[in-house]
Write an enzyme that holds these catalytic residues in place. Structure first.
Site, PDB file in Angstrom:
ATOM      1  N   HIS A  88      16.806 -19.607 -23.263  1.00  0.00           N
ATOM      2  CA  HIS A  88      17.462 -19.936 -21.996  1.00  0.00           C
ATOM      3  C   HIS A  88      18.805 -19.197 -21.959  1.00  0.00           C
ATOM      4  O   HIS A  88      19.422 -18.977 -22.991  1.00  0.00           O
ATOM      5  CB  HIS A  88      17.679 -21.452 -21.985  1.00  0.00           C
ATOM      6  CG  HIS A  88      18.158 -22.026 -20.690  1.00  0.00           C
ATOM      7  ND1 HIS A  88      19.470 -21.987 -20.296  1.00  0.00           N
ATOM      8  CD2 HIS A  88      17.495 -22.684 -19.699  1.00  0.00           C
ATOM      9  CE1 HIS A  88      19.609 -22.604 -19.123  1.00  0.00           C
ATOM     10  NE2 HIS A  88      18.417 -23.032 -18.738  1.00  0.00           N
ATOM     11  N   ASP A 102      18.439 -25.437 -29.805  1.00  0.00           N
ATOM     12  CA  ASP A 102      18.551 -25.893 -28.418  1.00  0.00           C
ATOM     13  C   ASP A 102      17.378 -26.858 -28.190  1.00  0.00           C
ATOM     14  O   ASP A 102      16.234 -26.449 -28.031  1.00  0.00           O
ATOM     15  CB  ASP A 102      18.471 -24.668 -27.500  1.00  0.00           C
ATOM     16  CG  ASP A 102      18.343 -25.050 -26.032  1.00  0.00           C
ATOM     17  OD1 ASP A 102      18.258 -26.252 -25.716  1.00  0.00           O
ATOM     18  OD2 ASP A 102      18.310 -24.127 -25.201  1.00  0.00           O
ATOM     19  N   GLN A 141      14.473 -29.315 -24.293  1.00  0.00           N
ATOM     20  CA  GLN A 141      13.117 -29.679 -23.870  1.00  0.00           C
ATOM     21  C   GLN A 141      12.378 -30.445 -24.955  1.00  0.00           C
ATOM     22  O   GLN A 141      11.320 -31.020 -24.693  1.00  0.00           O
ATOM     23  CB  GLN A 141      12.316 -28.412 -23.495  1.00  0.00           C
ATOM     24  CG  GLN A 141      12.940 -27.619 -22.370  1.00  0.00           C
ATOM     25  CD  GLN A 141      13.035 -28.399 -21.064  1.00  0.00           C
ATOM     26  OE1 GLN A 141      12.396 -29.436 -20.877  1.00  0.00           O
ATOM     27  NE2 GLN A 141      13.838 -27.919 -20.145  1.00  0.00           N
ATOM     28  N   LYS A 179      17.779 -34.631 -18.919  1.00  0.00           N
ATOM     29  CA  LYS A 179      16.363 -34.296 -19.121  1.00  0.00           C
ATOM     30  C   LYS A 179      15.633 -35.407 -19.872  1.00  0.00           C
ATOM     31  O   LYS A 179      14.414 -35.412 -19.962  1.00  0.00           O
ATOM     32  CB  LYS A 179      16.238 -32.963 -19.860  1.00  0.00           C
ATOM     33  CG  LYS A 179      16.740 -31.785 -19.016  1.00  0.00           C
ATOM     34  CD  LYS A 179      16.666 -30.479 -19.772  1.00  0.00           C
ATOM     35  CE  LYS A 179      17.582 -29.425 -19.179  1.00  0.00           C
ATOM     36  NZ  LYS A 179      16.918 -28.578 -18.189  1.00  0.00           N
ATOM     37  N   CYS A 231      16.148 -19.529 -15.638  1.00  0.00           N
ATOM     38  CA  CYS A 231      17.278 -19.169 -16.505  1.00  0.00           C
ATOM     39  C   CYS A 231      16.808 -18.441 -17.758  1.00  0.00           C
ATOM     40  O   CYS A 231      17.402 -18.609 -18.838  1.00  0.00           O
ATOM     41  CB  CYS A 231      18.123 -20.384 -16.885  1.00  0.00           C
ATOM     42  SG  CYS A 231      18.881 -21.177 -15.476  1.00  0.00           S
TER      43      CYS A 231
HETATM   44  N1  PMP Z   1      18.207 -24.871 -22.825  1.00  0.00           N
HETATM   45  C1  PMP Z   1      17.013 -25.143 -22.288  1.00  0.00           C
HETATM   46  C2  PMP Z   1      15.775 -24.825 -23.066  1.00  0.00           C
HETATM   47  C3  PMP Z   1      16.931 -25.729 -21.021  1.00  0.00           C
HETATM   48  O1  PMP Z   1      15.742 -25.995 -20.488  1.00  0.00           O
HETATM   49  C4  PMP Z   1      18.140 -26.014 -20.331  1.00  0.00           C
HETATM   50  C5  PMP Z   1      18.103 -26.634 -18.937  1.00  0.00           C
HETATM   51  N2  PMP Z   1      17.268 -25.946 -18.043  1.00  0.00           N
HETATM   52  C6  PMP Z   1      19.355 -25.716 -20.931  1.00  0.00           C
HETATM   53  C7  PMP Z   1      19.349 -25.157 -22.186  1.00  0.00           C
HETATM   54  C8  PMP Z   1      20.665 -26.000 -20.278  1.00  0.00           C
HETATM   55  O2  PMP Z   1      20.858 -27.356 -20.087  1.00  0.00           O
HETATM   56  P1  PMP Z   1      22.037 -27.901 -19.164  1.00  0.00           P
HETATM   57  O3  PMP Z   1      21.957 -27.115 -17.886  1.00  0.00           O
HETATM   58  O4  PMP Z   1      21.727 -29.340 -18.984  1.00  0.00           O
HETATM   59  O5  PMP Z   1      23.313 -27.660 -19.902  1.00  0.00           O
END
Ligand code: PMP
Length: 407
Positions: free
Chosen positions: A124, A201, A204, A227, A364
């Site tokens: 991401h 990270d 998910q 999430k 993203c």
């Molecule tokens: N890493 C992953 C794998 C994600 O799916 C996301 C959210 N789409 C993020 C990081 C970023 O999370 P946040 O926008 O809540 O900081």
């Protein structure tokens, strides 16, 4: 044999807990953000209502109680993810802030010119850009581990990239596009073998599969409350205690100090050192309620449920011949796909007419889109409340897309 329906039965009831799902809506965008169950909404309302006060400062009883609640949320979070101590949990705004904190504090002190940071092709943007910013500043190099033919992180190839120049390996536990699951314990062992640290990270993973940071050996582990059926604006940075002890503050201000004078200021021990200013008190209380909610169902049951739905969806979607499915077949409840001659946004718009909400875009993950050779994908992702009926509606909707576009 366990069928989708028998797997589904215990969770079907959970739909009723989510006011956001009223009216027969098939919400298949839980990977972006999850709907909130009533106990979380109630806990937030109560915390802003009859319980509300600041933390850490007040001498009056209400503030002391709120401080206890805030710290109880920290202890609950530690227990949920297998941390040894609540002091290893820093509350942040979300995974993005957690990664930026590690990059700015630990990264700036431990990664220098000529050092290497290993990422993967499916990360991401929030696990790419902070490292690019750091690498540019200190003259470090970023290496990108490739994917296997079924689009998971190629752990063998990644291990071959490791040597003593690598100071950090930073990887997604579960891909937000492909749903594949990383072997965190293996990666921790490999990183530690060359003296590097491992950041995971877990955005998910935390809502979908069991996470045990002590057993897996990850040095840093970040995720976002929203999430995991909790509020936005609250997230978790776990770091092993000796790492946090050595890390400089990320931001300065109130609550993160021991004493302040014009001559010299000393900092509070972790985790307070990393929580400058009035924290997201109510967010922490809401997160506590969300963890309680998830734990009462059981993360193993959620894991089985989401994998079952993903398997059923994949099996059905394999039958639509204009459709390409991405990611491994044994992933958790996130799947991406493309349809020949149809832009993912058009898929999303047509499905929306059928009350099926999916996500279309780069998620993203622009570098991953480049690897997959597509500008965007359509993505369906599941949660506690997802049902076999949601999958049926998705498949029916996609058949309609195929008919409309005549592919
Ligand atoms: N890493 C992953 C794998 C994600 O799916 C996301 C959210 N789409 C993020 C990081 C970023 O999370 P946040 O926008 O809540 O900081």
């Amino acid at each position: 044999a366990e069928t989708l329906l028998t797997r589904d039965r215990p969770t079907r009831d959970h739909r009723a807990d989510f006011p956001g799902l009223a009216g027969g809506w098939s919400y298949l965008d839980s990977a972006a953000t999850a709907q909130k169950p009533a106990p979380v909404i109630d806990a937030i309302a109560k915390a802003y209502g009859e319980e509300y006060a600041t933390v850490h400062r007040g001498v009056y009883a209400r503030s002391a109680t709120m401080t206890e609640r805030y710290e109880a949320a920290r202890a609950r979070t530690a227990r949920f993810m297998g941390a040894d101590s609540a002091n290893e949990i820093v509350f942040v705004r979300g995974a993005t802030e957690g990664i930026n904190l590690v990059a700015a504090s630990w990264g700036a002190a431990n990664i220098g010119a000529g050092d290497r940071i290993v990422l993967s092709a499916l990360e991401h943007h929030s696990n790419i850009v902070p490292w690019q910013m750091l690498a540019e500043r200190v003259g470090a190099e970023i290496l990108v581990a490739p994917l296997t033919s079924d689009q998971r992180i190629d752990e063998d190839r990644l291990e071959e990239m490791l040597d003593e120049r690598v100071k950090l390996v930073a990887l997604a536990h579960v891909s937000n596009v492909l749903g594949g699951i990383l072997d965190v314990a293996r990666m921790a062992k490999a990183a530690h073998g060359v003296g590097a640290k491992l950041l995971i990270d877990g955005c998910q993973a935390a809502p979908r599969i069991p996470v045990d940071v002590s057993a897996s050996g990850a040095d840093f582990y970040v995720w976002s409350g929203h999430k995991l059926y909790g509020p936005t604006g609250i997230g978790v940075l776990y770091a092993k205690a000796p790492l946090l002890d050595d890390m400089a503050p990320y931001q300065g201000g109130g609550s993160m100090i021991e004493t302040v004078s014009w001559e010299s200021t000393s900092y509070a021990p972790p985790p307070q050192r990393f929580e400058a200013g009035t924290p997201h008190i109510v967010g922490a209380v809401g997160l506590h309620a969300a963890i309680d909610y998830v734990d009462a169902i059981g993360i193993e049951a959620i894991d089985r449920h989401e994998r079952g739905l993903a398997r059923a969806a994949r099996d059905a979607l394999h039958g639509i011949n204009s459709l390409t499915l991405f990611g491994p077949d044994d992933g958790t409840g996130i799947l991406s796909f493309a349809m020949k001659g149809v832009h993912p946004h058009d898929i999303g718009t047509i499905l929306d007419e059928e009350q099926v909400a999916i996500r279309a875009g780069h998620h993203c993950c622009q570098p991953l889109m480049e690897t997959l050779g597509v500008p965007a994908t359509a993505r369906a992702s599941f949660g506690i409340y997802s049902t076999a009926e949601d999958v049926e509606k998705l498949v029916k909707g996609l058949s309609r897309v195929q008919r409309i576009f005549g592919s």
